[in-house]
Design a protein around this motif. Sequence first.
Motif, PDB file in Angstrom:
ATOM      1  N   LEU A 278       0.789  -1.092   0.165  1.00  0.00           N
ATOM      2  CA  LEU A 278       0.026  -0.064   0.117  1.00  0.00           C
ATOM      3  C   LEU A 278       0.703   1.396  -0.079  1.00  0.00           C
ATOM      4  CD1 LEU A 278      -2.596  -1.083   2.831  1.00  0.00           C
ATOM      5  CD2 LEU A 278      -3.031  -1.263   0.350  1.00  0.00           C
ATOM      6  N   PRO A 279       0.523   2.331  -0.529  1.00  0.00           N
ATOM      7  CA  PRO A 279       1.104   3.586  -0.552  1.00  0.00           C
ATOM      8  C   PRO A 279       1.199   4.090   0.836  1.00  0.00           C
ATOM      9  CG  PRO A 279      -0.769   3.815  -2.309  1.00  0.00           C
ATOM     10  CD  PRO A 279      -0.896   2.396  -1.355  1.00  0.00           C
ATOM     11  N   ALA A 280       2.472   4.846   1.212  1.00  0.00           N
ATOM     12  CA  ALA A 280       2.783   5.090   2.580  1.00  0.00           C
ATOM     13  C   ALA A 280       1.553   6.330   3.078  1.00  0.00           C
ATOM     14  CB  ALA A 280       3.966   5.975   2.494  1.00  0.00           C
ATOM     15  N   GLU A 281       0.816   6.904   2.315  1.00  0.00           N
ATOM     16  CA  GLU A 281       0.021   8.091   2.708  1.00  0.00           C
ATOM     17  C   GLU A 281      -1.409   7.072   3.297  1.00  0.00           C
ATOM     18  OE1 GLU A 281      -0.045   8.395  -1.944  1.00  0.00           O
ATOM     19  OE2 GLU A 281       1.514   7.930  -0.032  1.00  0.00           O
ATOM     20  N   THR A 282      -1.415   6.017   2.455  1.00  0.00           N
ATOM     21  CA  THR A 282      -2.768   5.216   2.775  1.00  0.00           C
ATOM     22  C   THR A 282      -2.503   4.348   4.183  1.00  0.00           C
ATOM     23  OG1 THR A 282      -3.337   4.976   0.315  1.00  0.00           O
ATOM     24  CG2 THR A 282      -3.998   3.274   1.943  1.00  0.00           C
TER      25      THR A 282
ATOM     26  N   ALA B  63      -3.794   3.907   9.790  1.00  0.00           N
ATOM     27  CA  ALA B  63      -3.280   3.699  11.205  1.00  0.00           C
ATOM     28  C   ALA B  63      -3.754   4.790  12.115  1.00  0.00           C
ATOM     29  CB  ALA B  63      -1.721   4.053  11.093  1.00  0.00           C
ATOM     30  N   SER B  64      -4.348   5.993  11.318  1.00  0.00           N
ATOM     31  CA  SER B  64      -4.822   6.985  12.209  1.00  0.00           C
ATOM     32  C   SER B  64      -6.393   6.796  12.264  1.00  0.00           C
ATOM     33  CB  SER B  64      -4.622   8.505  11.377  1.00  0.00           C
ATOM     34  OG  SER B  64      -5.331   8.502  10.285  1.00  0.00           O
ATOM     35  N   ARG B  65      -6.773   5.869  11.519  1.00  0.00           N
ATOM     36  CA  ARG B  65      -8.483   6.153  11.605  1.00  0.00           C
ATOM     37  C   ARG B  65      -8.997   4.591  11.855  1.00  0.00           C
ATOM     38  NH1 ARG B  65     -10.935  10.175   8.659  1.00  0.00           N
ATOM     39  NH2 ARG B  65     -12.925   9.219   9.870  1.00  0.00           N
ATOM     40  N   VAL B  66      -8.290   3.618  11.929  1.00  0.00           N
ATOM     41  CA  VAL B  66      -8.824   2.357  12.165  1.00  0.00           C
ATOM     42  C   VAL B  66      -8.329   2.168  13.484  1.00  0.00           C
ATOM     43  CG1 VAL B  66      -8.521  -0.173  11.682  1.00  0.00           C
ATOM     44  CG2 VAL B  66      -8.503   1.195   9.880  1.00  0.00           C
ATOM     45  N   ARG B  67      -9.519   1.619  14.366  1.00  0.00           N
ATOM     46  CA  ARG B  67      -9.672   1.481  15.800  1.00  0.00           C
ATOM     47  C   ARG B  67      -9.273  -0.132  16.509  1.00  0.00           C
ATOM     48  NH1 ARG B  67     -13.857   4.738  14.649  1.00  0.00           N
ATOM     49  NH2 ARG B  67     -15.233   2.890  14.899  1.00  0.00           N
ATOM     50  N   VAL B  68      -9.395  -0.893  15.445  1.00  0.00           N
ATOM     51  CA  VAL B  68      -9.136  -2.470  15.805  1.00  0.00           C
ATOM     52  C   VAL B  68      -7.727  -2.787  15.802  1.00  0.00           C
ATOM     53  CG1 VAL B  68     -11.517  -3.045  15.243  1.00  0.00           C
ATOM     54  CG2 VAL B  68      -9.646  -3.494  13.617  1.00  0.00           C
ATOM     55  N   PRO B  69      -7.279  -3.859  16.325  1.00  0.00           N
ATOM     56  CA  PRO B  69      -5.730  -4.157  16.271  1.00  0.00           C
ATOM     57  C   PRO B  69      -5.343  -4.198  14.673  1.00  0.00           C
ATOM     58  CG  PRO B  69      -6.925  -5.592  17.939  1.00  0.00           C
ATOM     59  CD  PRO B  69      -8.030  -4.789  17.362  1.00  0.00           C
ATOM     60  N   LEU B  70      -4.028  -3.734  14.428  1.00  0.00           N
ATOM     61  CA  LEU B  70      -3.405  -3.840  13.236  1.00  0.00           C
ATOM     62  C   LEU B  70      -2.477  -4.771  13.193  1.00  0.00           C
ATOM     63  CD1 LEU B  70      -3.478   0.087  12.425  1.00  0.00           C
ATOM     64  CD2 LEU B  70      -4.853  -1.613  11.572  1.00  0.00           C
ATOM     65  N   TYR B  71      -2.273  -5.550  12.267  1.00  0.00           N
ATOM     66  CA  TYR B  71      -1.123  -6.381  12.017  1.00  0.00           C
ATOM     67  C   TYR B  71      -0.349  -6.190  10.726  1.00  0.00           C
ATOM     68  CZ  TYR B  71      -3.201  -9.647  15.477  1.00  0.00           C
ATOM     69  OH  TYR B  71      -3.827 -10.163  16.746  1.00  0.00           O
ATOM     70  N   ALA B  72       0.612  -6.198  10.379  1.00  0.00           N
ATOM     71  CA  ALA B  72       1.434  -5.589   9.391  1.00  0.00           C
ATOM     72  C   ALA B  72       2.501  -6.752   8.916  1.00  0.00           C
ATOM     73  CB  ALA B  72       1.920  -4.365   9.455  1.00  0.00           C
TER      74      ALA B  72
ATOM     75  N   ARG C 182       7.805   2.041   4.466  1.00  0.00           N
ATOM     76  CA  ARG C 182       6.354   2.621   4.242  1.00  0.00           C
ATOM     77  C   ARG C 182       5.342   2.479   5.613  1.00  0.00           C
ATOM     78  NH1 ARG C 182       4.271   0.427  -1.479  1.00  0.00           N
ATOM     79  NH2 ARG C 182       5.924   1.220  -2.784  1.00  0.00           N
ATOM     80  N   LEU C 183       6.302   1.358   6.330  1.00  0.00           N
ATOM     81  CA  LEU C 183       5.445   1.281   7.931  1.00  0.00           C
ATOM     82  C   LEU C 183       6.158   2.028   8.968  1.00  0.00           C
ATOM     83  CD1 LEU C 183       5.361  -2.842   7.512  1.00  0.00           C
ATOM     84  CD2 LEU C 183       3.543  -1.047   7.297  1.00  0.00           C
ATOM     85  N   ARG C 184       7.257   2.617   8.639  1.00  0.00           N
ATOM     86  CA  ARG C 184       8.166   3.268   9.877  1.00  0.00           C
ATOM     87  C   ARG C 184       7.141   4.215  10.353  1.00  0.00           C
ATOM     88  NH1 ARG C 184      12.530   4.372   7.109  1.00  0.00           N
ATOM     89  NH2 ARG C 184      13.448   2.635   7.661  1.00  0.00           N
ATOM     90  N   ALA C 185       6.512   4.906   9.863  1.00  0.00           N
ATOM     91  CA  ALA C 185       5.506   6.079  10.809  1.00  0.00           C
ATOM     92  C   ALA C 185       4.471   5.616  11.549  1.00  0.00           C
ATOM     93  CB  ALA C 185       4.961   7.232   9.550  1.00  0.00           C
ATOM     94  N   ILE C 186       4.022   4.251  11.290  1.00  0.00           N
ATOM     95  CA  ILE C 186       2.960   3.505  11.959  1.00  0.00           C
ATOM     96  C   ILE C 186       3.313   2.399  12.625  1.00  0.00           C
ATOM     97  CG2 ILE C 186       1.594   4.272   9.755  1.00  0.00           C
ATOM     98  CD1 ILE C 186       1.276   1.152   9.336  1.00  0.00           C
TER      99      ILE C 186
END
Length: 301
Positions: free
Chosen positions: A142-146, A151-160, A170-174
Motif C-alpha cells: 500500500l502507498p505510505a499515505e494510505t 493507522a490514524s483512523r482504524v481502531r481495531v488491532p493492526l497487523y502488518a 512505508r511502515l516506519r511512521a505507523i
Amino acid sequence: MADYIAVVGGMNVDICGRPAARPVPKDSNPGQVSIRPGGVGRNIAHDLRLLGMEVRLLSAVGADEHGGLLLQSCAMHGIDTSLCLRAEAENSSTYLYITDEQGEMQLAVADMGVTAHITPAVIEERLDALNAARAVVLDANLPAETLSYLASRVRVPLYADPVSTAKAPRLRAILPRLACLKPNALEAEELSGEKEPEAAARALLRAGVGRVFLSMGAQGMLAAEGKRLIRRPCEQVRVVNTTGAGDAAMAALVWAGVHGMDLERSLRFALMAGAGATECLEANNPALAELPERFRREQGD
C-alpha cells in the motif's frame, strides 16, 4: 464488532519459473512455469479462510482478464471482495519469480502499480467495514499515505507485513499503532537500523510495536513482546516451495492473536503454518485447514 478479519493489501497473478536442475545464469533453463493467484494480502486472506476465519479483502485489480480471474478465485475460496476496487485504466498486478530446483526463490519482479489506487479516499469510504472487523491486516504494498491514514483512523488491532526491504520503510511512521509486525531479518534491519535480530526486535518494540515476530528463514523465528524474547527453530519438513510461507505465518499470527494466544503459543503456531506452506507447490496449502485442530491436540487443549 463483526466476526471477520479485514485484509488490506496486494493481490496479483503469480508467474513462477522453476528449473528442473540447478539454474544456469544468463541461459535458458528447462523446467516448469506456473500461473496462479497470489499477492501478500490475497495469500494472507486465503490462509485465514483455510484456518476457518471469515475474511473481507480490500485490494485493487485492473479491468483486464487477470483481474476477473483474481476476483473469481477469491469467491471460490470464500473471500469477500465487496471492498475491492477495479481500476479501469490499469493492468492487474503481476509477480514474476524464479526459484532454484529446490523451490527457493532466487529473483522476483513485482509489477504492482494498481495498488496506488488504494488511496486514503478509498479507505475512508470503507472505514465502517474495517472498524467492524476483529482485526485489520496491512501489507506494505500500500502507498505510505494510505498506511498512515489507516493507522490514524482504524481502531481495531493492526497487523502488518513489510513485504520487502524496498517497501518496509512505508511502515516506519505507523509502528506505534501496530499490534503485531512480522518482518524477515532484512526487513527488520531496514526498519530498526539493527543488524542483529534480538537488537532489531527490541528496537521495534521501543518504537511502539506490540509484538514482533522476526522470521530468520532456515534459522526459525524470533518472537518479542515486552521484555520477552523467544527463539524457536523451523519445523523439519520436506520443502517443495518456500513462496507463501511468510503469508501463512502471518495468517497464523492473526488467528493466534484473535484467539488470545500468548507469545510462545503464537510463535509455535506461526512456525507450524509456515512450515506447512513449504510442503505444497501452491502458495496456499489446503492442509492448513487442519492446523488449528492439530495444534490443539499437540498442546493438550
